[in-house]
Design a protein around this motif. Structure first.
Motif, mmCIF file in Angstrom:
data_model
loop_
_atom_site.group_PDB
_atom_site.id
_atom_site.type_symbol
_atom_site.label_atom_id
_atom_site.label_comp_id
_atom_site.label_asym_id
_atom_site.label_seq_id
_atom_site.Cartn_x
_atom_site.Cartn_y
_atom_site.Cartn_z
ATOM 1 N N PHE A 1 -12.850 8.648 -65.930
ATOM 2 C CA PHE A 1 -11.835 8.062 -65.057
ATOM 3 C C PHE A 1 -12.382 7.939 -63.639
ATOM 4 O O PHE A 1 -12.270 6.890 -62.993
ATOM 5 C CB PHE A 1 -10.572 8.926 -65.082
ATOM 6 C CG PHE A 1 -9.316 8.221 -64.652
ATOM 7 C CD1 PHE A 1 -9.201 7.675 -63.385
ATOM 8 C CD2 PHE A 1 -8.226 8.114 -65.506
ATOM 9 C CE1 PHE A 1 -8.034 7.034 -62.978
ATOM 10 C CE2 PHE A 1 -7.065 7.472 -65.109
ATOM 11 C CZ PHE A 1 -6.965 6.935 -63.838
ATOM 12 N N ASP B 1 -11.040 -2.005 -69.603
ATOM 13 C CA ASP B 1 -11.461 -2.182 -68.213
ATOM 14 C C ASP B 1 -12.986 -2.117 -68.081
ATOM 15 O O ASP B 1 -13.560 -2.690 -67.171
ATOM 16 C CB ASP B 1 -10.815 -1.088 -67.361
ATOM 17 C CG ASP B 1 -10.673 -1.490 -65.901
ATOM 18 O OD1 ASP B 1 -10.460 -2.691 -65.638
ATOM 19 O OD2 ASP B 1 -10.782 -0.615 -65.025
ATOM 20 N N GLU C 1 0.329 8.958 -74.095
ATOM 21 C CA GLU C 1 -0.198 8.335 -72.884
ATOM 22 C C GLU C 1 -1.712 8.307 -72.897
ATOM 23 O O GLU C 1 -2.334 7.335 -72.484
ATOM 24 C CB GLU C 1 0.176 9.209 -71.694
ATOM 25 C CG GLU C 1 1.316 8.742 -70.880
ATOM 26 C CD GLU C 1 1.701 9.850 -69.918
ATOM 27 O OE1 GLU C 1 2.873 10.198 -69.942
ATOM 28 O OE2 GLU C 1 0.845 10.385 -69.183
ATOM 29 N N LYS D 1 -15.074 0.558 -59.040
ATOM 30 C CA LYS D 1 -14.325 -0.553 -58.454
ATOM 31 C C LYS D 1 -14.503 -0.586 -56.942
ATOM 32 O O LYS D 1 -14.556 -1.656 -56.338
ATOM 33 C CB LYS D 1 -12.857 -0.443 -58.844
ATOM 34 C CG LYS D 1 -12.676 -0.684 -60.335
ATOM 35 C CD LYS D 1 -11.277 -0.377 -60.778
ATOM 36 C CE LYS D 1 -11.259 -0.007 -62.233
ATOM 37 N NZ LYS D 1 -9.935 0.435 -62.669
ATOM 38 N N ASN E 1 -7.879 10.009 -60.195
ATOM 39 C CA ASN E 1 -8.370 10.514 -61.477
ATOM 40 C C ASN E 1 -7.229 11.180 -62.226
ATOM 41 O O ASN E 1 -6.402 11.857 -61.629
ATOM 42 C CB ASN E 1 -9.483 11.550 -61.256
ATOM 43 C CG ASN E 1 -9.936 12.174 -62.564
ATOM 44 O OD1 ASN E 1 -10.462 11.477 -63.423
ATOM 45 N ND2 ASN E 1 -9.708 13.466 -62.742
ATOM 46 N N THR E 2 -7.200 10.971 -63.547
ATOM 47 C CA THR E 2 -6.331 11.768 -64.411
ATOM 48 C C THR E 2 -7.132 12.100 -65.661
ATOM 49 O O THR E 2 -7.784 11.222 -66.221
ATOM 50 C CB THR E 2 -5.064 10.993 -64.809
ATOM 51 O OG1 THR E 2 -4.314 10.691 -63.628
ATOM 52 C CG2 THR E 2 -4.179 11.809 -65.742
ATOM 53 N N ASN F 1 -15.069 5.233 -63.353
ATOM 54 C CA ASN F 1 -14.420 3.918 -63.402
ATOM 55 C C ASN F 1 -13.781 3.598 -62.041
ATOM 56 O O ASN F 1 -13.891 2.479 -61.528
ATOM 57 C CB ASN F 1 -13.393 3.960 -64.542
ATOM 58 C CG ASN F 1 -12.457 2.761 -64.581
ATOM 59 O OD1 ASN F 1 -11.405 2.769 -63.954
ATOM 60 N ND2 ASN F 1 -12.834 1.728 -65.320
ATOM 61 N N ALA G 1 -7.304 3.120 -74.484
ATOM 62 C CA ALA G 1 -7.373 1.670 -74.722
ATOM 63 C C ALA G 1 -7.529 0.936 -73.390
ATOM 64 O O ALA G 1 -8.285 -0.039 -73.287
ATOM 65 C CB ALA G 1 -6.121 1.201 -75.455
ATOM 66 N N GLY G 2 -6.827 1.425 -72.366
ATOM 67 C CA GLY G 2 -6.882 0.786 -71.049
ATOM 68 C C GLY G 2 -8.261 0.858 -70.427
ATOM 69 O O GLY G 2 -8.816 -0.152 -69.990
ATOM 70 N N ILE G 3 -8.853 2.036 -70.410
ATOM 71 C CA ILE G 3 -10.144 2.165 -69.732
ATOM 72 C C ILE G 3 -11.234 1.446 -70.539
ATOM 73 O O ILE G 3 -12.143 0.845 -69.959
ATOM 74 C CB ILE G 3 -10.520 3.644 -69.431
ATOM 75 C CG1 ILE G 3 -11.700 3.685 -68.447
ATOM 76 C CG2 ILE G 3 -10.823 4.442 -70.674
ATOM 77 C CD1 ILE G 3 -12.046 5.068 -67.917
ATOM 78 N N VAL H 1 -3.672 8.134 -75.358
ATOM 79 C CA VAL H 1 -4.135 7.088 -76.274
ATOM 80 C C VAL H 1 -4.051 5.723 -75.575
ATOM 81 O O VAL H 1 -4.962 4.894 -75.674
ATOM 82 C CB VAL H 1 -3.297 7.095 -77.571
ATOM 83 C CG1 VAL H 1 -3.672 5.925 -78.469
ATOM 84 C CG2 VAL H 1 -3.474 8.424 -78.305
ATOM 85 N N GLY H 2 -2.956 5.536 -74.823
ATOM 86 C CA GLY H 2 -2.815 4.306 -74.041
ATOM 87 C C GLY H 2 -3.913 4.191 -72.989
ATOM 88 O O GLY H 2 -4.497 3.127 -72.800
ATOM 89 N N TRP H 3 -4.180 5.297 -72.326
ATOM 90 C CA TRP H 3 -5.238 5.292 -71.305
ATOM 91 C C TRP H 3 -6.592 4.948 -71.933
ATOM 92 O O TRP H 3 -7.358 4.173 -71.364
ATOM 93 C CB TRP H 3 -5.334 6.663 -70.618
ATOM 94 C CG TRP H 3 -6.628 6.828 -69.892
ATOM 95 C CD1 TRP H 3 -6.963 6.271 -68.694
ATOM 96 C CD2 TRP H 3 -7.779 7.551 -70.344
ATOM 97 N NE1 TRP H 3 -8.257 6.605 -68.380
ATOM 98 C CE2 TRP H 3 -8.773 7.387 -69.357
ATOM 99 C CE3 TRP H 3 -8.060 8.326 -71.476
ATOM 100 C CZ2 TRP H 3 -10.043 7.964 -69.483
ATOM 101 C CZ3 TRP H 3 -9.310 8.895 -71.594
ATOM 102 C CH2 TRP H 3 -10.295 8.720 -70.611
#
Ligand SMILES: Cc1cc2nc3c(=O)[nH]c(=O)nc-3n(C[C@H](O)[C@H](O)[C@H](O)COP(=O)(O)OP(=O)(O)OC[C@H]3O[C@@H](n4cnc5c(N)ncnc54)[C@H](O)[C@@H]3O)c2cc1C
Lengths: 422, 235
Positions: A331, A419, A408, A338, A360-361, A334, A414-416, A410-412
């Motif tokens: 995290f 990204d 959440e 940016k 960060n999380t 990433n 997929a998100g990262i 699992v969602g993260w």
């Protein structure tokens, strides 16, 4: 012409002079060129954002030896049986096809900072206007007496994901009933502070199903670790009596391993173990040292731009950087990427430079549907990336919240992944 | 249905004398509240034997976790808020009935809200009579009274999508730019106003989620507007 390693390494002193020279924009040779070393959490994100946001105005080359990047994040969930290996492997096809990034599968073996060129193991040389380095970690030789890279087959680290992770899981599955899994935990600082302890949780989860009388020992040089109260509560709730954590008070900092005999020696006391997961002390990926931009084990950076403090044309991201308060996580890498991408574009084109922001999380899974998290905001000061505020899951939270926290994560993931790789 | 108004009022006053004037803000007129509750009654029942209708029954709502009546089919969004730890108390109920979407963007409660402060106070005084133990009802910090609806100048801010795009870098690590709803809600293509209201609800800590409270704590009104404009443009 061939560039050998010595040519590259000899350039450190001369480079000091170039710091004061006016910055050459990429115009003399057409489009400005950016080379990114390392296609992981930091490098893939930086390459993608520079290419995407410059809309073709900057040439981006990404150097990464592996054709498939296995994320360390969620590799523990693979060990626990919550993910399959394929689901944590990612390829670079979209970065090439959709973002026009020149993906080169090779190792960078040197950086000539005077000529501004990267040398590849295959012999090619890549000129750059800006170089981004995000090579992750390497291990410090001799940090666990008895262990070196030649022992990683008998005593895997599984701290770079892929075949090592697969090997570790296979060894755990092959343990005799009632056998022992041992972990040698690393000293600070290292990648993913909760990683070893999430690993232990996932190993316990696996063993509980296949080998419920097995034991887990952790030898730890640190008196406390990330999310300690949460892990200890989770271990007591889910794996009572299975896990023994041996901190420095009981010799966790005086450890030796004997890979041939599969022995772990803690403060002189010898234990035979069935699996020994050795996670040695860490330092920046080797290319940082080869480029001569390290100070000790890590590469110091300017927080506002992630530029190296040694060479302003090089940016260092992720685990390899010494930036201040952010944990070494995917995290973080990433998030830093940016900020770096924006700074690189502003230096090479006329795009705007906004103030840096970082956050960060990190989630960890303790058992089925029992997830916890910790996170923080950070700001760039002249001295370091400084933590401003944060939060952490609490002990005693109810099952509904823990399940949601896992979902959440699992969602993260997929998100990262989207990204990084598009 | 018969409401034991006097008995209940006695309890309410008992609570008041102990807790001091801070609570006074929440003591409305339950009789007037009963009248106003007619606006809710098409969907909600309350009182002895109340059953779920279009909305869940509202007995014992004070102190209860949002979305927690067994057998009622809540929206995913309200259940998520409950899982996050949203507890109904004077403050959260006031926010929800003022503007249901401010607290729970995708709630199924299709009601535009009670805009008058006194109306809300009265209806809550009425509802409070059907919660078990009014003295022990957890109240929010007395100082933490928020106006839920945002000032018009905040809603009127037009965001710069280019700045929003940069700021969005921080969001898309979790919220996919492609709009997936897996594990973390989708935030693409929202009406800008809903988006702004939702982010301010985290910033003001009306919504309980710690990650989003942290993320929004450092966003200015202009930055929120810029993000709303940018994400609105993603399909
Ligand atoms: C078990 C475990 C669990 C984790 N869980 C989480 C988690 O839940 N959340 C989280 O945020 N983080 C987690 N992490 C941490 C995370 O994986 C790292 O912090 C992150 O990958 C760092 O990114 P990076 O870009 O610095 O390095 P990496 O992602 O490791 O990428 C480095 C890349 O550079 C390449 N490379 C190295 N040297 C060269 C060279 N000379 N030339 C060319 N290429 C090179 C490598 O092949 C590699 O692909 C976890 C780590 C572990 C080990």
């Amino acid at each position: 012409m061939r560039l050998d390693r010595r040519t590259f390494m000899g350039s450190t002193a001369a480079a000091a002079a170039t710091l004061n020279a006016p910055m050459v924009m990429g115009m003399a040779h057409g489009k400005p060129r950016v080379v990114v070393i390392g296609g992981g959490a930091g490098g893939a994100t930086a390459a993608r954002y520079i290419a995407k946001d410059s809309k073709g105005a900057i040439d981006v080359t990404l150097v990464e030896p592996t054709r498939k990047y296995y994320t360390c994040f969620f590799s523990n969930l693979y060990i626990g049986g919550f993910r399959d290996l394929a689901s944590i492997g990612h390829t670079y096809g979209k970065l090439a096809a959709e973002y026009g990034i020149n993906v080169v599968h090779d190792w960078a073996v040197g950086v000539d900072r005077d000529k501004k060129e990267v040398a590849l193991a295959g012999g090619a040389r890549l000129p750059y206007d800006r170089l981004v380095i995000s090579p992750g970690i390497d291990f410090i030789d001799g940090s666990v007496p008895g262990w070196d890279v030649t022992s990683q087959n008998r005593m895997p680290h599984a701290y770079k994901a892929g075949s090592q992770t697969e090997l570790l899981k296979a060894q755990i599955m092959a343990m005799p009933q009632g056998g022992t899994y041992a972990m040698v935990a690393p000293p600070n600082p290292y990648r993913c502070p909760p990683g070893p302890y999430e690993r232990v949780s996932m190993v316990a989860h696996l063993l509980k199903q296949h080998n419920p009388t097995a034991k887990i020992i952790i030898a730890d040089p640190k008196p406390k670790f990330s999310k300690m109260a949460l892990f200890q509560e989770g271990w007591a709730n889910h794996y009572d009596g299975m896990i023994e954590w041996i901190g420095p008070d009981f010799g966790g900092d005086k450890v030796e391993v004997r890979p041939d005999a599969m022995e772990l020696v803690i403060d002189g006391e010898v234990t035979r173990v069935d699996v020994c997961n050795v996670i040695p002390a860490m330092k920046a990926g080797r290319i940082v040292e080869l480029a001569g931009i390290n100070d000790g084990n890590w590469a110091p950076v300017v927080p506002h731009t992630m530029a190296s403090r040694v060479d302003e044309n090089i940016h260092v991201l992720g685990d390899s950087s010494a930036q201040g308060d952010m944990p070494k996580s995917g995290f973080s890498a990433n998030s830093q990427a940016k900020v770096c991408a924006m700074a690189v574009r502003a230096a090479l084109t006329d795009s705007k430079l906004f103030p840096a922001r970082f956050s960060n999380t990190c989630w960890s899974l303790l058992a089925t549907d029992d997830g916890v998290k910790v996170g923080a905001n950070y700001e760039a000061t002249d001295e370091k990336i400084a933590k401003t505020d944060g939060f952490i899951s609490k002990t005693g939270e109810d099952a509904a919240l823990r399940k949601q926290t896992y979902e959440e994560s699992v969602g993260w993931y997929a998100g990262i992944a989207a990204d990084m790789f598009g | 249905m018969k409401v034991p108004v006097t008995a209940m009022l006695g309890l309410a006053f008992g609570a008041l004398s102990g807790a001091g004037a801070a609570l006074a803000a929440y003591v409305g007129d339950p009789e007037r509240g009963a009248e106003i509750f007619r606006k809710c009654a098409s969907c909600h029942a309350v009182g002895e034997g109340a059953k779920n209708k279009v909305g869940p029954h509202l007995n014992g709502v004070f102190g209860r976790r949002a979305g927690s009546i067994d057998g009622f089919r809540y929206s995913k969004a309200l259940r998520r808020m409950g899982d996050d730890g949203l507890i109904w108390n004077g403050e959260t109920l006031d926010a929800y009935i003022e503007n249901p979407k401010a607290l729970v963007s995708k709630t199924r409660m299709n009601f535009r809200g009670l805009k008058e402060h006194d109306d809300r106070e009265d209806v809550l005084a009425y509802l409070r009579q059907f919660s078990d133990d009014p003295q022990n009802i957890p109240e929010a910090e007395p100082t933490a009274v928020h106006e839920v609806d945002l000032p018009p100048e905040v809603l009127a801010l037009r965001g710069d999508p280019a700045y929003g795009e940069y700021l969005a870098g921080e969001c898309v690590t979790c919220h996919q730019a492609g709009g997936s709803d897996e594990g973390i809600p989708s935030i693409t293509g929202w009406p800008e106003e809903d988006f702004v209201i939702a982010l301010h609800a985290y910033k003001r800590k009306l919504r309980p989620h710690p990650v989003m409270q942290m993320i929004t704590s450092r966003l200015s009104d202009e930055e929120i507007a810029a993000l709303a404009a940018y994400f609105n443009g993603l399909e």
